[in-house]
Design an enzyme around this catalytic site. Structure first.
Site, mmCIF file in Angstrom:
data_model
loop_
_atom_site.group_PDB
_atom_site.id
_atom_site.type_symbol
_atom_site.label_atom_id
_atom_site.label_comp_id
_atom_site.label_asym_id
_atom_site.label_seq_id
_atom_site.Cartn_x
_atom_site.Cartn_y
_atom_site.Cartn_z
ATOM 1 N N GLU A 32 0.847 -1.194 0.000
ATOM 2 C CA GLU A 32 0.000 0.000 0.000
ATOM 3 C C GLU A 32 0.880 1.240 0.000
ATOM 4 O O GLU A 32 1.813 1.335 0.790
ATOM 5 C CB GLU A 32 -0.919 -0.011 1.228
ATOM 6 C CG GLU A 32 -1.684 1.266 1.476
ATOM 7 C CD GLU A 32 -2.467 1.786 0.270
ATOM 8 O OE1 GLU A 32 -3.235 1.021 -0.316
ATOM 9 O OE2 GLU A 32 -2.282 2.972 -0.088
ATOM 10 N N SER A 46 -20.394 6.000 0.311
ATOM 11 C CA SER A 46 -21.657 6.085 1.047
ATOM 12 C C SER A 46 -21.831 4.966 2.066
ATOM 13 O O SER A 46 -22.788 4.981 2.844
ATOM 14 C CB SER A 46 -22.837 6.042 0.066
ATOM 15 O OG SER A 46 -22.666 6.973 -0.966
ATOM 16 N N ILE A 48 -22.774 1.918 1.639
ATOM 17 C CA ILE A 48 -23.976 1.088 1.431
ATOM 18 C C ILE A 48 -23.564 -0.294 0.926
ATOM 19 O O ILE A 48 -22.740 -0.406 0.009
ATOM 20 C CB ILE A 48 -24.924 1.739 0.393
ATOM 21 C CG1 ILE A 48 -25.370 3.115 0.886
ATOM 22 C CG2 ILE A 48 -26.136 0.837 0.120
ATOM 23 C CD1 ILE A 48 -26.100 3.942 -0.163
ATOM 24 N N HIS A 50 -24.990 -2.538 -1.188
ATOM 25 C CA HIS A 50 -26.109 -2.503 -2.134
ATOM 26 C C HIS A 50 -26.702 -3.896 -2.321
ATOM 27 O O HIS A 50 -26.001 -4.912 -2.201
ATOM 28 C CB HIS A 50 -25.629 -1.968 -3.488
ATOM 29 C CG HIS A 50 -25.338 -0.498 -3.477
ATOM 30 N ND1 HIS A 50 -26.327 0.449 -3.396
ATOM 31 C CD2 HIS A 50 -24.163 0.184 -3.524
ATOM 32 C CE1 HIS A 50 -25.776 1.659 -3.401
ATOM 33 N NE2 HIS A 50 -24.469 1.527 -3.471
ATOM 34 N N VAL A 174 4.317 1.110 -5.205
ATOM 35 C CA VAL A 174 4.955 0.299 -6.247
ATOM 36 C C VAL A 174 5.358 1.233 -7.384
ATOM 37 O O VAL A 174 4.504 1.921 -7.960
ATOM 38 C CB VAL A 174 4.000 -0.809 -6.745
ATOM 39 C CG1 VAL A 174 4.603 -1.547 -7.929
ATOM 40 C CG2 VAL A 174 3.678 -1.772 -5.611
ATOM 41 N N ARG A 313 -14.782 7.970 -7.905
ATOM 42 C CA ARG A 313 -14.998 6.588 -8.338
ATOM 43 C C ARG A 313 -13.977 6.276 -9.439
ATOM 44 O O ARG A 313 -13.873 7.032 -10.408
ATOM 45 C CB ARG A 313 -16.407 6.429 -8.909
ATOM 46 C CG ARG A 313 -17.535 6.820 -7.935
ATOM 47 C CD ARG A 313 -18.850 6.924 -8.702
ATOM 48 N NE ARG A 313 -19.974 7.363 -7.894
ATOM 49 C CZ ARG A 313 -20.279 8.642 -7.664
ATOM 50 N NH1 ARG A 313 -19.528 9.629 -8.146
ATOM 51 N NH2 ARG A 313 -21.342 8.947 -6.947
ATOM 52 N N ILE A 337 -13.142 -0.318 -10.465
ATOM 53 C CA ILE A 337 -14.048 -0.755 -9.388
ATOM 54 C C ILE A 337 -14.786 0.464 -8.838
ATOM 55 O O ILE A 337 -14.472 0.981 -7.767
ATOM 56 C CB ILE A 337 -13.275 -1.543 -8.298
ATOM 57 C CG1 ILE A 337 -12.430 -2.665 -8.917
ATOM 58 C CG2 ILE A 337 -14.252 -2.122 -7.278
ATOM 59 C CD1 ILE A 337 -13.222 -3.711 -9.706
ATOM 60 N N SER A 339 -18.717 2.195 -8.014
ATOM 61 C CA SER A 339 -19.803 1.655 -7.217
ATOM 62 C C SER A 339 -20.475 0.523 -8.002
ATOM 63 O O SER A 339 -20.597 0.641 -9.227
ATOM 64 C CB SER A 339 -20.826 2.759 -6.932
ATOM 65 O OG SER A 339 -21.800 2.281 -6.059
HETATM 66 C C1 LIG Z 1 -18.827 9.052 -3.557
HETATM 67 C C2 LIG Z 1 -18.768 7.556 -3.646
HETATM 68 C C3 LIG Z 1 -19.772 6.781 -3.075
HETATM 69 C C4 LIG Z 1 -19.724 5.398 -3.165
HETATM 70 N N1 LIG Z 1 -20.649 4.666 -2.507
HETATM 71 C C5 LIG Z 1 -20.573 3.312 -2.526
HETATM 72 C C6 LIG Z 1 -21.497 2.548 -1.783
HETATM 73 O O1 LIG Z 1 -22.320 3.073 -1.046
HETATM 74 N N2 LIG Z 1 -21.432 1.198 -1.893
HETATM 75 C C7 LIG Z 1 -20.533 0.568 -2.675
HETATM 76 O O2 LIG Z 1 -20.577 -0.653 -2.769
HETATM 77 N N3 LIG Z 1 -19.583 1.277 -3.351
HETATM 78 C C8 LIG Z 1 -19.578 2.628 -3.278
HETATM 79 N N4 LIG Z 1 -18.637 3.372 -3.924
HETATM 80 C C9 LIG Z 1 -17.587 2.680 -4.660
HETATM 81 C C10 LIG Z 1 -16.467 2.175 -3.740
HETATM 82 O O3 LIG Z 1 -16.054 3.181 -2.840
HETATM 83 C C11 LIG Z 1 -15.283 1.727 -4.593
HETATM 84 O O4 LIG Z 1 -15.752 0.821 -5.561
HETATM 85 C C12 LIG Z 1 -14.218 1.032 -3.781
HETATM 86 O O5 LIG Z 1 -13.872 1.768 -2.633
HETATM 87 C C13 LIG Z 1 -12.972 0.829 -4.627
HETATM 88 O O6 LIG Z 1 -12.024 0.171 -3.812
HETATM 89 P P1 LIG Z 1 -10.591 -0.191 -4.378
HETATM 90 O O7 LIG Z 1 -9.940 -1.025 -3.335
HETATM 91 O O8 LIG Z 1 -10.719 -0.781 -5.728
HETATM 92 O O9 LIG Z 1 -9.867 1.214 -4.535
HETATM 93 P P2 LIG Z 1 -9.118 2.132 -3.340
HETATM 94 O O10 LIG Z 1 -9.928 2.069 -2.135
HETATM 95 O O11 LIG Z 1 -8.816 3.391 -3.952
HETATM 96 O O12 LIG Z 1 -7.841 1.264 -3.096
HETATM 97 C C14 LIG Z 1 -6.726 1.313 -3.968
HETATM 98 C C15 LIG Z 1 -5.484 1.419 -3.104
HETATM 99 O O13 LIG Z 1 -4.334 1.309 -3.929
HETATM 100 C C16 LIG Z 1 -3.347 2.163 -3.413
HETATM 101 N N5 LIG Z 1 -2.367 2.398 -4.473
HETATM 102 C C17 LIG Z 1 -2.516 3.144 -5.592
HETATM 103 N N6 LIG Z 1 -1.397 3.115 -6.311
HETATM 104 C C18 LIG Z 1 -0.512 2.324 -5.647
HETATM 105 C C19 LIG Z 1 0.832 1.930 -5.886
HETATM 106 N N7 LIG Z 1 1.501 2.338 -6.969
HETATM 107 N N8 LIG Z 1 1.437 1.136 -4.974
HETATM 108 C C20 LIG Z 1 0.770 0.712 -3.851
HETATM 109 N N9 LIG Z 1 -0.490 1.081 -3.580
HETATM 110 C C21 LIG Z 1 -1.136 1.865 -4.472
HETATM 111 C C22 LIG Z 1 -4.127 3.395 -2.992
HETATM 112 O O14 LIG Z 1 -3.422 4.196 -2.069
HETATM 113 C C23 LIG Z 1 -5.384 2.778 -2.404
HETATM 114 O O15 LIG Z 1 -5.285 2.571 -1.008
HETATM 115 C C24 LIG Z 1 -18.652 4.768 -3.862
HETATM 116 C C25 LIG Z 1 -17.631 5.546 -4.415
HETATM 117 C C26 LIG Z 1 -17.672 6.925 -4.297
HETATM 118 C C27 LIG Z 1 -16.545 7.736 -4.832
#
Ligand SMILES: Cc1cc2nc3c(=O)[nH]c(=O)nc-3n(C[C@H](O)[C@H](O)[C@H](O)COP(=O)(O)OP(=O)(O)OC[C@H]3O[C@@H](n4cnc5c(N)ncnc54)[C@H](O)[C@@H]3O)c2cc1C
Length: 476
Positions: A32, A46, A48, A50, A174, A313, A337, A339
């Site tokens: 991370e 949010s 949620i 879903h 990374v 998002r 990835i 919502s």
């Molecule tokens: C306003 C909003 C409301 C939403 N509401 C909902 C909801 O109610 N319900 C729902 O199911 N989904 C919801 N979503 C969607 C959901 O938040 C995302 O789909 C989800 O958090 C994505 O997770 P992730 O792990 O893919 O990305 P992230 O949480 O962004 O994780 C990616 C990680 O990779 C790390 N990273 C990046 N580059 C590197 C690198 N080079 N080396 C090492 N680490 C790195 C980042 O620091 C980060 O911690 C919402 C999104 C938004 C923006």
């Protein structure tokens, strides 16, 4: 050490993949870039879980959302001690002519496997959601939807993955993904080198850049901004369900969101953005959110708003990308990835394990897999009787650090023992600093506890990692 799998990104996607792989006899690394997990998109949403409605029945995200929702209700909430609340959702309409729209959402949801949905009329709504405004005519009730603390979901998965042997490296961005002479992936991260047979790229907004680093520039990520506005806890009972309007082409619309910690929220907006770092909110966003929320519940007032944030998002087209990149054997992308990624993540993780197995990773179950994680104590969630008993056991539970959110010194110490290293990490785990005074009363006290527990100088305490120190120099 040579790892079987290196997972890049400790948001909900990477955390779920790491925890899923920790069931098997594998060496797994979770990298991370930030100082703690859950500092990316997974902290700004949010919250949620879903049900799966409002997704095309043929979509990957629809299928994974329904399965993720099932996993939460049937396994994860109890296994990981999560505060999931199955409050259900209502999708409301303002015009009876829109009833066919609701029927279509219901039919699409049923094709995806969403259960027990039903149309409810104004009389039902008056009895069960009394603060709805007069414009609302009917709704679709979807009982399987619920709410959760998104960051505590990530922390629970990471904590359990680490308990099951996953190596977590934070502050480890990374910067290179090459191949060694042995054919293994050679990763450079945070100035160190790691070797791995497989790489799972779950880097959220940066997933396109990480995939390109590995030799697969096969997609781009476009941030889609969502502004959210948090209401005072005194409005906790404004809604009994999560309330949605009919979805738009790009989003599920402006919602009234119950949260698992009490404060309701209104939002989010959904507008494509250019800048992956721009988390600003705007007057236009506030106006859009207030108008949308007040049409459904006219008693929502601007004066109720105590905090706001924006999340981005990580969108790539309309669906999730969960696939092996054939041009870079061993690379699995978990990207786009958007919502409902928070909901779908546990199902994404099962899918990723299957893709890795298809590519030759042997998944031998561990006999000593620790499925359960004890639920941390949160005083704001426990009845007074239990609080009394806790204080008798350990007086530090009676030492209240954050008065707005009722958080004790013992909870702050426990959060540090579970991995919190920054003020934001403590806030996300405990809610200390998240109330109406925004940490005005408790921040210095929390800094003192961090110094004691982590052996830090006051100048080393940060809000969210290096560069966010609060104290520049200490005068003796
Ligand atoms: C306003 C909003 C409301 C939403 N509401 C909902 C909801 O109610 N319900 C729902 O199911 N989904 C919801 N979503 C969607 C959901 O938040 C995302 O789909 C989800 O958090 C994505 O997770 P992730 O792990 O893919 O990305 P992230 O949480 O962004 O994780 C990616 C990680 O990779 C790390 N990273 C990046 N580059 C590197 C690198 N080079 N080396 C090492 N680490 C790195 C980042 O620091 C980060 O911690 C919402 C999104 C938004 C923006």
């Amino acid at each position: 050490m040579t790892y079987d799998v290196a997972v890049i990104g400790a948001g909900i996607s990477g955390a779920a993949v790491a925890r899923e792989l920790s069931r098997y006899r594998l060496k797994v690394l979770l990298l991370e870039k930030e100082a703690e997990p859950a500092f990316g998109v997974s902290k700004s949403n949010s919250g949620i879980i879903h049900a799966g409605t409002q997704n095309p029945p043929s979509s990957l995200k629809g299928r994974l959302c329904v399965e993720g929702n099932r996993l939460m209700r049937e396994e994860l909430a109890s296994d990981l001690g999560l505060n999931f609340v199955q409050c259900g959702q209502l999708i409301v309409i303002f015009d009876p002519a829109d009833l066919p729209e609701l029927e279509k959402i219901k039919a699409d949801g049923e094709r995806l496997g969403v259960k027990e949905m039903r149309l409810v009329d104004r009389a039902w709504l008056d009895a069960n959601e009394p603060n709805l405004g007069p414009e609302v005519k009917a709704a679709l009730l979807v009982p399987s939807a619920g709410i959760i603390s998104p960051y505590r979901f990530v922390y629970a998965l990471v904590e359990n993955a680490v308990r099951n042997g996953v190596h977590l490296r934070t502050s480890c961005p990374v910067t290179a993904v090459g191949r060694g002479a042995d054919g293994l992936f050679a990763l450079t991260a945070g100035g160190q080198r790691f070797a791995a047979r497989f790489v799972v790229n779950a880097a959220g907004l940066r997933a396109d850049e990480v995939s390109a680093l590995a030799g697969a520039p096969t997609f781009t990520i476009t941030p889609r901004k969502g502004e959210e506005y948090l209401l005072d806890r005194k409005r906790e009972h404004i809604a009994r369900h999560i309330v949605f309007p009919l979805p738009t082409k790009t989003s599920k619309g402006i919602l009234i969101i119950k949260t698992s910690d009490g404060n309701p929220m209104i939002g989010p907006t959904a507008h494509d953005a250019d800048d992956k770092e721009d988390l600003s909110t705007s007057d236009e966003g506030l106006a859009e959110v207030l108008a949308g929320a007040r049409r459904m519940m006219p008693t929502v007032s601007r004066r109720d708003i105590i905090a706001y944030f924006a999340g981005l998002r990580p969108a790539s087209g309309k669906d999730f990308i969960v696939r092996h990149e054939d041009s870079v054997p061993g690379l699995v992308n978990v990207a786009g990835i958007q919502s409902p990624g928070l909901t779908a993540a546990p199902a994404i993780a099962v899918m990723v394990a299957g893709i890795l197995a298809d590519r030759g990773l042997e998944l031998k179950p561990k006999e000593d897999f620790h499925r359960l994680r004890p639920r941390p104590v949160h005083l704001f969630q426990v009845p007074l009787e239990r609080t009394r008993a806790l204080i008798e056991q350990d007086p530090a539970y009676g030492d209240i650090v954050c008065r707005c959110e009722l958080v004790s010194a013992q909870e702050v110490r426990d959060a540090i023992k579970r991995g919190a290293r920054t003020l934001d990490g403590i806030k996300f785990r405990t809610r200390a600093q998240a109330g109406r005074c925004h940490g005005g009363f408790c921040t210095t006290r929390i800094m003192k506890i961090m110094q004691e527990e982590l052996g830090l100088a006051v100048t080393e305490v940060t809000k969210r990692g290096p560069g966010s120190e609060l104290v520049k120099e200490e005068r003796k």
